[in-house]
Scaffold this motif. Sequence first.
Motif, short mmCIF file in Angstrom:
data_model
loop_
_atom_site.label_atom_id
_atom_site.label_comp_id
_atom_site.label_asym_id
_atom_site.label_seq_id
_atom_site.Cartn_x
_atom_site.Cartn_y
_atom_site.Cartn_z
N VAL A 1 46.92 39.38 44.04
CA VAL A 1 46.14 39.34 42.79
C VAL A 1 44.73 38.95 42.99
O VAL A 1 44.74 37.93 43.61
N LYS A 2 43.96 39.61 42.30
CA LYS A 2 42.53 39.23 42.21
C LYS A 2 42.43 37.60 41.76
O LYS A 2 43.19 37.43 40.59
N ALA A 3 41.28 37.09 41.95
CA ALA A 3 41.02 35.76 41.69
C ALA A 3 40.74 35.86 40.22
O ALA A 3 40.79 34.73 39.64
N SER A 4 40.36 36.84 39.74
CA SER A 4 39.85 36.88 38.38
C SER A 4 41.09 36.88 37.36
O SER A 4 40.88 36.60 36.09
N VAL A 5 42.07 36.92 37.66
CA VAL A 5 43.32 37.03 36.82
C VAL A 5 43.50 35.43 36.57
O VAL A 5 43.76 34.56 37.35
N THR A 6 43.57 35.27 35.25
CA THR A 6 43.93 33.88 34.49
C THR A 6 45.06 33.24 34.10
O THR A 6 45.20 32.53 33.66
N ASP A 7 46.17 33.99 34.70
CA ASP A 7 47.53 33.84 34.23
C ASP A 7 48.18 32.97 34.97
O ASP A 7 49.56 32.73 34.94
N GLY A 8 47.53 32.33 36.10
CA GLY A 8 48.15 31.56 37.28
C GLY A 8 48.78 32.33 38.42
O GLY A 8 49.23 31.65 39.46
N ALA B 1 46.67 34.54 40.38
CA ALA B 1 45.75 34.61 41.31
C ALA B 1 45.79 34.08 42.70
O ALA B 1 46.24 33.28 42.81
N GLY B 2 45.60 35.14 43.52
CA GLY B 2 45.87 35.00 44.87
C GLY B 2 47.46 35.28 45.41
O GLY B 2 47.41 34.98 46.70
N MET B 3 48.25 35.42 44.46
CA MET B 3 49.35 35.67 45.08
C MET B 3 49.74 37.01 45.52
O MET B 3 49.00 37.84 45.23
N THR B 4 50.64 37.01 46.60
CA THR B 4 50.63 38.55 47.32
C THR B 4 52.13 38.92 47.35
O THR B 4 53.01 38.24 46.76
N GLY B 5 52.14 40.26 47.34
CA GLY B 5 53.50 41.09 47.20
C GLY B 5 53.48 42.46 47.40
O GLY B 5 52.37 42.73 47.99
N VAL B 6 54.37 43.24 47.48
CA VAL B 6 54.70 44.46 47.80
C VAL B 6 54.78 45.18 46.40
O VAL B 6 55.56 44.93 45.49
N ILE B 7 54.07 46.19 46.34
CA ILE B 7 54.24 47.48 45.19
C ILE B 7 55.44 48.00 45.03
O ILE B 7 56.35 48.42 46.03
N GLU C 1 47.60 45.50 36.06
CA GLU C 1 46.89 46.67 35.78
C GLU C 1 46.31 46.77 37.33
O GLU C 1 45.98 46.02 37.87
N ASP C 2 45.97 48.08 37.69
CA ASP C 2 45.36 48.42 38.95
C ASP C 2 44.20 47.52 39.18
O ASP C 2 44.11 47.14 40.44
N HIS C 3 43.38 47.26 38.49
CA HIS C 3 42.01 46.77 38.40
C HIS C 3 42.28 45.16 38.99
O HIS C 3 41.39 44.35 39.32
N GLU C 4 43.60 44.76 38.71
CA GLU C 4 43.73 43.28 38.76
C GLU C 4 44.22 42.94 40.22
O GLU C 4 44.70 41.88 40.65
N LEU C 5 44.50 44.00 41.01
CA LEU C 5 45.15 44.15 42.38
C LEU C 5 44.01 44.46 43.50
O LEU C 5 43.16 45.15 43.22
N GLU C 6 44.29 43.96 44.77
CA GLU C 6 43.36 44.34 45.75
C GLU C 6 44.36 44.48 46.98
O GLU C 6 45.36 43.78 47.06
N ALA C 7 43.91 45.32 48.10
CA ALA C 7 44.92 45.40 49.20
C ALA C 7 44.58 44.19 50.09
O ALA C 7 43.66 43.42 49.99
N GLU C 8 46.13 43.80 50.46
CA GLU C 8 46.02 42.58 51.39
C GLU C 8 45.48 42.79 52.84
O GLU C 8 45.56 43.59 53.33
#
Length: 61
Positions: free
Chosen positions: A13-20, A22-28, A54-61
Amino acid sequence: MKSKWNPGTRVRVKASVTDGSAGMTGVIEAVNYAQVEEATSVLLDGYSFGAFFEDHELEAE
């Protein structure tokens, strides 16, 4: 438009997500209804349920 993320892809989860989350990882997660609207369900590491992003809130790990 369909989500750009494929089931099984590891994401962060990108750092710009402000719901707490941000930085968490996982699998689609492979759920049909969640990959149709440029959003998808992510099974976050350490949790037993999917969270929608949303797609723009995620980045490849």
